[in-house]
Scaffold this motif. Sequence first.
Motif, PDB file in Angstrom:
ATOM      1  N   GLY A   1     -18.143  -0.230  -7.346  1.00 56.52           N
ATOM      2  CA  GLY A   1     -18.023  -0.482  -6.117  1.00 56.52           C
ATOM      3  C   GLY A   1     -17.246   0.212  -5.563  1.00 56.52           C
ATOM      4  N   ALA A   2     -16.945   0.419  -3.856  1.00 63.24           N
ATOM      5  CA  ALA A   2     -16.199   1.385  -3.476  1.00 63.24           C
ATOM      6  C   ALA A   2     -15.553   1.249  -2.009  1.00 63.24           C
ATOM      7  CB  ALA A   2     -16.917   2.921  -3.423  1.00 63.24           C
ATOM      8  N   TYR A   3     -14.634   1.549  -1.519  1.00 59.59           N
ATOM      9  CA  TYR A   3     -14.295   1.377  -0.283  1.00 59.59           C
ATOM     10  C   TYR A   3     -13.321   2.630   0.102  1.00 59.59           C
ATOM     11  CZ  TYR A   3      -9.630  -0.937  -1.571  1.00 59.59           C
ATOM     12  OH  TYR A   3      -8.364  -0.945  -1.979  1.00 59.59           O
ATOM     13  N   GLU A   4     -13.279   2.574   1.405  1.00 56.12           N
ATOM     14  CA  GLU A   4     -12.522   3.747   1.983  1.00 56.12           C
ATOM     15  C   GLU A   4     -11.104   3.234   2.669  1.00 56.12           C
ATOM     16  OE1 GLU A   4     -14.352   6.957   4.746  1.00 56.12           O
ATOM     17  OE2 GLU A   4     -13.156   5.917   6.317  1.00 56.12           O
ATOM     18  N   VAL A   5     -10.122   4.239   2.325  1.00 50.60           N
ATOM     19  CA  VAL A   5      -8.761   3.707   2.829  1.00 50.60           C
ATOM     20  C   VAL A   5      -8.632   4.886   4.092  1.00 50.60           C
ATOM     21  CG1 VAL A   5      -6.259   3.799   2.170  1.00 50.60           C
ATOM     22  CG2 VAL A   5      -8.091   3.049   0.680  1.00 50.60           C
ATOM     23  N   ALA A   6      -8.413   4.320   5.160  1.00 50.61           N
ATOM     24  CA  ALA A   6      -8.185   5.256   6.338  1.00 50.61           C
ATOM     25  C   ALA A   6      -6.534   5.206   6.612  1.00 50.61           C
ATOM     26  CB  ALA A   6      -9.187   4.553   7.611  1.00 50.61           C
ATOM     27  N   VAL A   7      -6.139   6.430   6.847  1.00 54.22           N
ATOM     28  CA  VAL A   7      -4.634   6.536   6.831  1.00 54.22           C
ATOM     29  C   VAL A   7      -4.533   6.798   8.674  1.00 54.22           C
ATOM     30  CG1 VAL A   7      -2.709   7.905   6.567  1.00 54.22           C
ATOM     31  CG2 VAL A   7      -4.506   7.683   4.833  1.00 54.22           C
ATOM     32  N   ALA A   8      -3.705   5.757   9.067  1.00 51.91           N
ATOM     33  CA  ALA A   8      -3.919   5.822  10.688  1.00 51.91           C
ATOM     34  C   ALA A   8      -2.632   7.023  10.978  1.00 51.91           C
ATOM     35  CB  ALA A   8      -3.214   4.391  11.145  1.00 51.91           C
ATOM     36  N   SER A   9      -1.781   7.039  10.587  1.00 53.50           N
ATOM     37  CA  SER A   9      -0.676   8.067  10.905  1.00 53.50           C
ATOM     38  C   SER A   9       0.062   8.701   9.517  1.00 53.50           C
ATOM     39  CB  SER A   9       0.106   7.763  11.690  1.00 53.50           C
ATOM     40  OG  SER A   9       0.928   6.446  11.340  1.00 53.50           O
TER      41      SER A   9
ATOM     42  N   ASN B   1      -7.510  12.516   6.039  1.00 54.14           N
ATOM     43  CA  ASN B   1      -6.973  11.252   6.743  1.00 54.14           C
ATOM     44  C   ASN B   1      -7.661  10.051   6.075  1.00 54.14           C
ATOM     45  OD1 ASN B   1      -9.142  11.599   8.183  1.00 54.14           O
ATOM     46  ND2 ASN B   1      -8.345  10.977   9.844  1.00 54.14           N
ATOM     47  N   ARG B   2      -8.124  10.292   4.798  1.00 51.93           N
ATOM     48  CA  ARG B   2      -8.922   9.179   4.248  1.00 51.93           C
ATOM     49  C   ARG B   2      -8.996   9.649   2.724  1.00 51.93           C
ATOM     50  NH1 ARG B   2     -13.799  10.364   8.144  1.00 51.93           N
ATOM     51  NH2 ARG B   2     -12.008  10.776   9.196  1.00 51.93           N
ATOM     52  N   PHE B   3      -9.204   8.525   2.129  1.00 49.75           N
ATOM     53  CA  PHE B   3      -9.368   8.525   0.534  1.00 49.75           C
ATOM     54  C   PHE B   3     -10.329   7.388  -0.043  1.00 49.75           C
ATOM     55  CE2 PHE B   3      -5.084   6.902   0.609  1.00 49.75           C
ATOM     56  CZ  PHE B   3      -5.224   5.717  -0.421  1.00 49.75           C
ATOM     57  N   TYR B   4     -10.534   7.114  -1.186  1.00 48.08           N
ATOM     58  CA  TYR B   4     -11.531   6.204  -1.635  1.00 48.08           C
ATOM     59  C   TYR B   4     -11.047   5.532  -2.810  1.00 48.08           C
ATOM     60  CZ  TYR B   4     -14.249   8.474   1.801  1.00 48.08           C
ATOM     61  OH  TYR B   4     -14.966   9.209   2.963  1.00 48.08           O
ATOM     62  N   VAL B   5     -11.407   4.404  -2.815  1.00 44.41           N
ATOM     63  CA  VAL B   5     -11.130   3.488  -4.045  1.00 44.41           C
ATOM     64  C   VAL B   5     -12.307   3.052  -4.907  1.00 44.41           C
ATOM     65  CG1 VAL B   5      -9.717   1.340  -5.223  1.00 44.41           C
ATOM     66  CG2 VAL B   5      -8.775   2.516  -3.099  1.00 44.41           C
ATOM     67  N   ILE B   6     -12.441   3.443  -5.879  1.00 49.25           N
ATOM     68  CA  ILE B   6     -13.663   3.212  -6.884  1.00 49.25           C
ATOM     69  C   ILE B   6     -13.390   2.053  -8.000  1.00 49.25           C
ATOM     70  CG2 ILE B   6     -15.531   4.190  -8.064  1.00 49.25           C
ATOM     71  CD1 ILE B   6     -15.149   5.429  -5.300  1.00 49.25           C
ATOM     72  N   LYS B   7     -14.318   1.122  -8.103  1.00 46.28           N
ATOM     73  CA  LYS B   7     -14.210   0.159  -9.183  1.00 46.28           C
ATOM     74  C   LYS B   7     -15.571   0.442 -10.221  1.00 46.28           C
ATOM     75  CE  LYS B   7     -14.000  -4.659 -10.651  1.00 46.28           C
ATOM     76  NZ  LYS B   7     -14.036  -6.165 -10.233  1.00 46.28           N
ATOM     77  N   ASP B   8     -15.585   0.794 -11.459  1.00 43.04           N
ATOM     78  CA  ASP B   8     -16.553   1.310 -11.984  1.00 43.04           C
ATOM     79  C   ASP B   8     -17.153   0.062 -12.953  1.00 43.04           C
ATOM     80  OD1 ASP B   8     -15.302   0.609 -14.515  1.00 43.04           O
ATOM     81  OD2 ASP B   8     -15.312   2.955 -15.223  1.00 43.04           O
ATOM     82  N   ALA B   9     -18.252   0.002 -13.367  1.00 44.36           N
ATOM     83  CA  ALA B   9     -18.970  -1.018 -13.827  1.00 44.36           C
ATOM     84  C   ALA B   9     -18.316  -1.650 -15.076  1.00 44.36           C
ATOM     85  CB  ALA B   9     -20.422  -0.802 -14.423  1.00 44.36           C
ATOM     86  N   SER B  10     -17.340  -1.251 -15.690  1.00 46.13           N
ATOM     87  CA  SER B  10     -16.413  -1.604 -16.636  1.00 46.13           C
ATOM     88  C   SER B  10     -15.130  -2.313 -16.240  1.00 46.13           C
ATOM     89  CB  SER B  10     -16.248  -0.719 -17.798  1.00 46.13           C
ATOM     90  OG  SER B  10     -17.427  -0.071 -18.361  1.00 46.13           O
TER      91      SER B  10
END
Length: 361
Positions: free
Chosen positions: A269-277, A323-332
């Motif tokens: 799974g993954a999602y994006e973290v947007a940095v507003a300022s 202004n963005r980075f990502y969080v990943i959860k692997d299958a384990s």
Amino acid sequence: MKKIILGLLVVTSLISQSCINDNEDPVAVSPIQGSIADPLVGGPTEPNQVWFDLSENKSAITKRTEWDLAFYSGSTFKVILNSSIMMAAGKIPGATNIDLVTEADVSALKTQVQVANFNPSNEVYIDDVKGNFPNGYTAVEEIKAEDSQNAVYLLNLGKEIYTGTVAEGAVATSGDARGWMKIQIVRSGEGYIIKYAELNATEHKKITVVKNTAYNYNFISLKNDKEVSIQPEKKKWDLCFTVFTNIIDGAGSYIFADFVTHNNVGGVGAYEVAVASGSGVEAYNNFKASDIDPAKFVYDDHRIIGANWRNPVGTNGLEVYGNRFYVIKDASGYYFKLRFTRLTKSGTKERGYPQFEYKPL
């Protein structure tokens, strides 16, 4: 082994000084502890697919043209096309016997079974771009138990990898046309049989595929008449760097360079973290395990990173969004944060040399 590797990643530091764009303005990147990865995409023609395992900090590399079809190894019977080379498939009306189909029978269909011709109605000839398999739509319908219920398809084999000169700052994601085939796929016990031939052939070849459940898919090269090894085992990769056929709303399919998918079929799974300022780099540095929002992880669309991490036509030239980075959860169940640090070859504007940093959380 993964726990050991993660421990090593936490205590290992690689110091990197580079420059990215934060909120589309260039800022200096402070030295950051973590792991730096340089996926070997292969330059501006982006010939490679790179399968990256975050917990092992390693990758497997395959050429984009090494495979044509992927056969799902789970409980359903789904077949997907090689999106990275602009493949497409369309059902041949009224055809039930592959050996009776001729090129004359599909001359009109050829003009439709295309990719990136800005025709929204042609989206039916490619697979669900979300990669939500085995549930998502596939251009080749789910393979039925009754042989007679499985259609004959016109298969557009897509494009070769471009071999000419590419201007600095540009990419060339496709070369010469790879041609056409006719195919028909049936079940064989818990596996598949694919029948395939050139359009005017009166006899077909066949390959039997036995599902290997350690992997998401079994891969076939019709050009080379054999099964091929492409993806690592389904629990041993998290991200794929690739050229990708996507959809532009209202304009149909389009081919994207610099694309990154995550292994949602394998449980990532993954999602994006947007940095507003403020500083995106600072936000990345400060992000910790307690900041993870489990509700945000996306498992039914592998395009969360996609091409969203870079801007190839920015006002400052080629740029990585800061202004963005990502969080990943692997299958384990391991968590990582990940940010991109480079789009081009160091010191140049040559595309196809991405770089990213990631850390376990």
